[in-house]
Design a protein around this motif. Structure first.
Motif, PDB file in Angstrom:
ATOM      1  N   PHE A   7      32.280 -16.122  19.087  1.00 25.31           N
ATOM      2  CA  PHE A   7      31.698 -15.568  17.861  1.00 25.31           C
ATOM      3  C   PHE A   7      30.457 -14.763  18.227  1.00 25.31           C
ATOM      4  N   ILE A   8      30.418 -13.476  17.825  1.00 21.56           N
ATOM      5  CA  ILE A   8      29.224 -12.647  18.005  1.00 21.56           C
ATOM      6  C   ILE A   8      28.395 -12.751  16.730  1.00 21.56           C
ATOM      7  N   LEU A   9      27.199 -13.318  16.854  1.00 20.04           N
ATOM      8  CA  LEU A   9      26.372 -13.592  15.684  1.00 20.04           C
ATOM      9  C   LEU A   9      25.290 -12.523  15.539  1.00 20.04           C
ATOM     10  N   HIS A  10      25.326 -11.814  14.411  1.00 18.91           N
ATOM     11  CA  HIS A  10      24.225 -10.903  14.088  1.00 18.91           C
ATOM     12  C   HIS A  10      23.377 -11.503  12.967  1.00 18.91           C
ATOM     13  N   LEU A  11      23.997 -11.778  11.824  1.00 20.10           N
ATOM     14  CA  LEU A  11      23.250 -12.351  10.707  1.00 20.10           C
ATOM     15  C   LEU A  11      24.160 -13.253   9.892  1.00 20.10           C
ATOM     16  N   LEU A  12      23.766 -14.508   9.731  1.00 22.55           N
ATOM     17  CA  LEU A  12      24.498 -15.438   8.865  1.00 22.55           C
ATOM     18  C   LEU A  12      23.868 -15.436   7.468  1.00 22.55           C
ATOM     19  N   PHE A  41      29.282 -18.771  21.648  1.00 16.99           N
ATOM     20  CA  PHE A  41      28.556 -17.850  20.786  1.00 16.99           C
ATOM     21  C   PHE A  41      27.798 -16.830  21.630  1.00 16.99           C
ATOM     22  N   LEU A  42      27.817 -15.583  21.170  1.00 14.50           N
ATOM     23  CA  LEU A  42      26.977 -14.545  21.760  1.00 14.50           C
ATOM     24  C   LEU A  42      25.970 -14.143  20.695  1.00 14.50           C
ATOM     25  N   VAL A  43      24.669 -14.266  21.014  1.00 19.46           N
ATOM     26  CA  VAL A  43      23.614 -13.970  20.043  1.00 19.46           C
ATOM     27  C   VAL A  43      22.639 -12.967  20.653  1.00 19.46           C
ATOM     28  N   SER A  45      19.178 -12.990  20.257  1.00 19.32           N
ATOM     29  CA  SER A  45      17.805 -13.437  20.511  1.00 19.32           C
ATOM     30  C   SER A  45      17.744 -14.957  20.639  1.00 19.32           C
ATOM     31  N   GLN A  46      16.631 -15.425  21.211  1.00 19.18           N
ATOM     32  CA  GLN A  46      16.391 -16.862  21.322  1.00 19.18           C
ATOM     33  C   GLN A  46      16.272 -17.490  19.938  1.00 19.18           C
ATOM     34  N   PHE A  47      15.768 -16.717  18.975  1.00 14.56           N
ATOM     35  CA  PHE A  47      15.662 -17.218  17.600  1.00 14.56           C
ATOM     36  C   PHE A  47      17.035 -17.663  17.078  1.00 14.56           C
ATOM     37  N   SER A  48      18.064 -16.817  17.287  1.00 18.88           N
ATOM     38  CA  SER A  48      19.418 -17.145  16.810  1.00 18.88           C
ATOM     39  C   SER A  48      19.994 -18.338  17.558  1.00 18.88           C
ATOM     40  N   LYS A  49      19.723 -18.405  18.856  1.00 21.64           N
ATOM     41  CA  LYS A  49      20.194 -19.549  19.641  1.00 21.64           C
ATOM     42  C   LYS A  49      19.568 -20.841  19.119  1.00 21.64           C
ATOM     43  N   ASP A  50      18.270 -20.815  18.887  1.00 25.14           N
ATOM     44  CA  ASP A  50      17.583 -22.007  18.369  1.00 25.14           C
ATOM     45  C   ASP A  50      18.133 -22.411  17.006  1.00 25.14           C
ATOM     46  N   TYR A  51      18.497 -21.418  16.188  1.00 27.54           N
ATOM     47  CA  TYR A  51      19.050 -21.708  14.865  1.00 27.54           C
ATOM     48  C   TYR A  51      20.375 -22.466  14.991  1.00 27.54           C
ATOM     49  N   LEU A  52      21.231 -21.997  15.901  1.00 30.16           N
ATOM     50  CA  LEU A  52      22.513 -22.686  16.108  1.00 30.16           C
ATOM     51  C   LEU A  52      22.312 -24.092  16.674  1.00 30.16           C
ATOM     52  N   LEU A  53      21.354 -24.228  17.582  1.00 29.56           N
ATOM     53  CA  LEU A  53      21.079 -25.553  18.159  1.00 29.56           C
ATOM     54  C   LEU A  53      20.609 -26.522  17.079  1.00 29.56           C
ATOM     55  N   LYS A  54      19.754 -26.043  16.167  1.00 31.88           N
ATOM     56  CA  LYS A  54      19.276 -26.888  15.066  1.00 31.88           C
ATOM     57  C   LYS A  54      20.416 -27.287  14.138  1.00 31.88           C
ATOM     58  N   TYR A  63      25.212 -17.683  24.504  1.00 30.80           N
ATOM     59  CA  TYR A  63      24.694 -16.661  25.412  1.00 30.80           C
ATOM     60  C   TYR A  63      23.770 -15.707  24.654  1.00 30.80           C
ATOM     61  N   VAL A  64      22.548 -15.530  25.165  1.00 33.62           N
ATOM     62  CA  VAL A  64      21.581 -14.611  24.551  1.00 33.62           C
ATOM     63  C   VAL A  64      21.638 -13.276  25.285  1.00 33.62           C
ATOM     64  N   ILE A  65      22.131 -12.241  24.610  1.00 37.03           N
ATOM     65  CA  ILE A  65      22.228 -10.889  25.176  1.00 37.03           C
ATOM     66  C   ILE A  65      21.500  -9.926  24.235  1.00 37.03           C
ATOM     67  N   PRO A  66      20.255  -9.518  24.548  1.00 35.94           N
ATOM     68  CA  PRO A  66      19.554  -8.584  23.655  1.00 35.94           C
ATOM     69  C   PRO A  66      20.268  -7.238  23.598  1.00 35.94           C
ATOM     70  N   PRO A  67      20.230  -6.545  22.451  1.00 32.45           N
ATOM     71  CA  PRO A  67      20.854  -5.219  22.338  1.00 32.45           C
ATOM     72  C   PRO A  67      20.232  -4.242  23.335  1.00 32.45           C
ATOM     73  N   ALA A  68      21.064  -3.374  23.897  1.00 29.37           N
ATOM     74  CA  ALA A  68      20.568  -2.357  24.827  1.00 29.37           C
ATOM     75  C   ALA A  68      19.796  -1.295  24.054  1.00 29.37           C
ATOM     76  N   LEU A  69      18.762  -0.764  24.686  1.00 28.89           N
ATOM     77  CA  LEU A  69      17.994   0.328  24.099  1.00 28.89           C
ATOM     78  C   LEU A  69      18.710   1.635  24.400  1.00 28.89           C
TER      79      LEU A  69
END
Length: 242
Positions: A7-12, A41-43, A45-54, A63-69
């Motif tokens: 699951f690629i998570l952008h916004l729940l 899960f692919l997210v 930011s660390q914020f999204s990872k922490d949300y799923l962990l909670k 997996y935390v993969i920040p968007p490429a610039l």
């Protein structure tokens, strides 16, 4: 076949629940059962990872993969008088644009004493009722109408121009799971004023490339301070550029 689904998570929806609903209610009744189906899960930011962990997803790989610039900062920005502010955002309730316009409206007579413009770049068709309310709020004030413009959607490859023609980036959004426009503003050495929420404040080094605030009202007050004291804004621009 034994297919494993990720699951690629952008916004729940539970991260920004609709009125009369709580985050927990949305998660328990609409998201939990679906999310339990996925094995990774692919997210962004660390914020999204922490949300799923909670939420109890402690045994599933996240997996935390920040968007490429994708945009490059190549030109030198011209020095201009006053503040040419930029918001890059789809015009939907989560982005806090109506709230920010109302804050500007309360202070419009103080703001109009200074050279100030605000360009809002982003789609207006994702929540047409909300977008119309934002545009109407500006049209109600002749003074605000001179300062604020809505550009609408812009192809990403053309966004360079908007970053170069601005000298301050503003984010009144209530939360971002990452904040790609913030990432771009930082890459273009724009000072940033933003409301805290989600991953937003992690793009900002307080006092160096900008400031993050607990409310849109506090953000607007600081904007007025920068207008009143151009030397303070000049220092912030220099610091952000460095």
């Amino acid at each position: 076949p034994n297919t494993l689904s990720g699951f690629i998570l952008h916004l729940l929806p539970s991260l920004f629940p609709p009125p009369k609903h709580t985050s927990q209610d949305i998660f328990e009744n609409h998201e939990k059962e679906i999310l339990q189906y996925f094995k990774a899960f692919l997210v962004t930011s660390q914020f999204s990872k922490d949300y799923l962990l909670k939420k109890g997803f402690k045994t599933v790989p996240i997996y935390v993969i920040p968007p490429a610039l994708c945009l490059q900062n190549l030109q030198k920005r011209q020095e201009t008088e006053g503040i040419q502010a930029l918001i890059v955002s789809n015009i939907i309730p989560m982005k806090g644009i109506l709230e920010f316009i109302k804050c500007l409206k309360k202070r419009v007579q103080k703001i109009e004493k200074h050279p100030f413009t605000l360009n809002i770049v982003g789609r207006t068709d994702m929540n047409e009722e909300y977008a119309k309310a934002c545009i109407h709020a500006v049209k109600q004030s002749p003074l605000l109408q001179k300062m604020v413009s809505f550009t609408g959607p812009v192809p990403h490859r053309e966004m360079h121009t908007y970053y170069y023609n601005s000298n301050l980036f503003i984010s009144p959004s209530s939360m971002e799971t990452f904040g790609m426009a913030l990432q771009e503003a930082k890459a273009f050495h724009l000072p940033i004023l933003a409301r805290k929420g989600g991953f937003i404040q992690y793009h900002i080094e307080q006092g160096k490339n900008g400031y993050s605030f607990s409310s849109v009202d506090a953000l607007t007050e600081y904007l007025l301070y920068l207008l009143d004291y151009p030397q303070a804004f000049a220092r912030l621009r220099t610091s952000a550029h460095q």
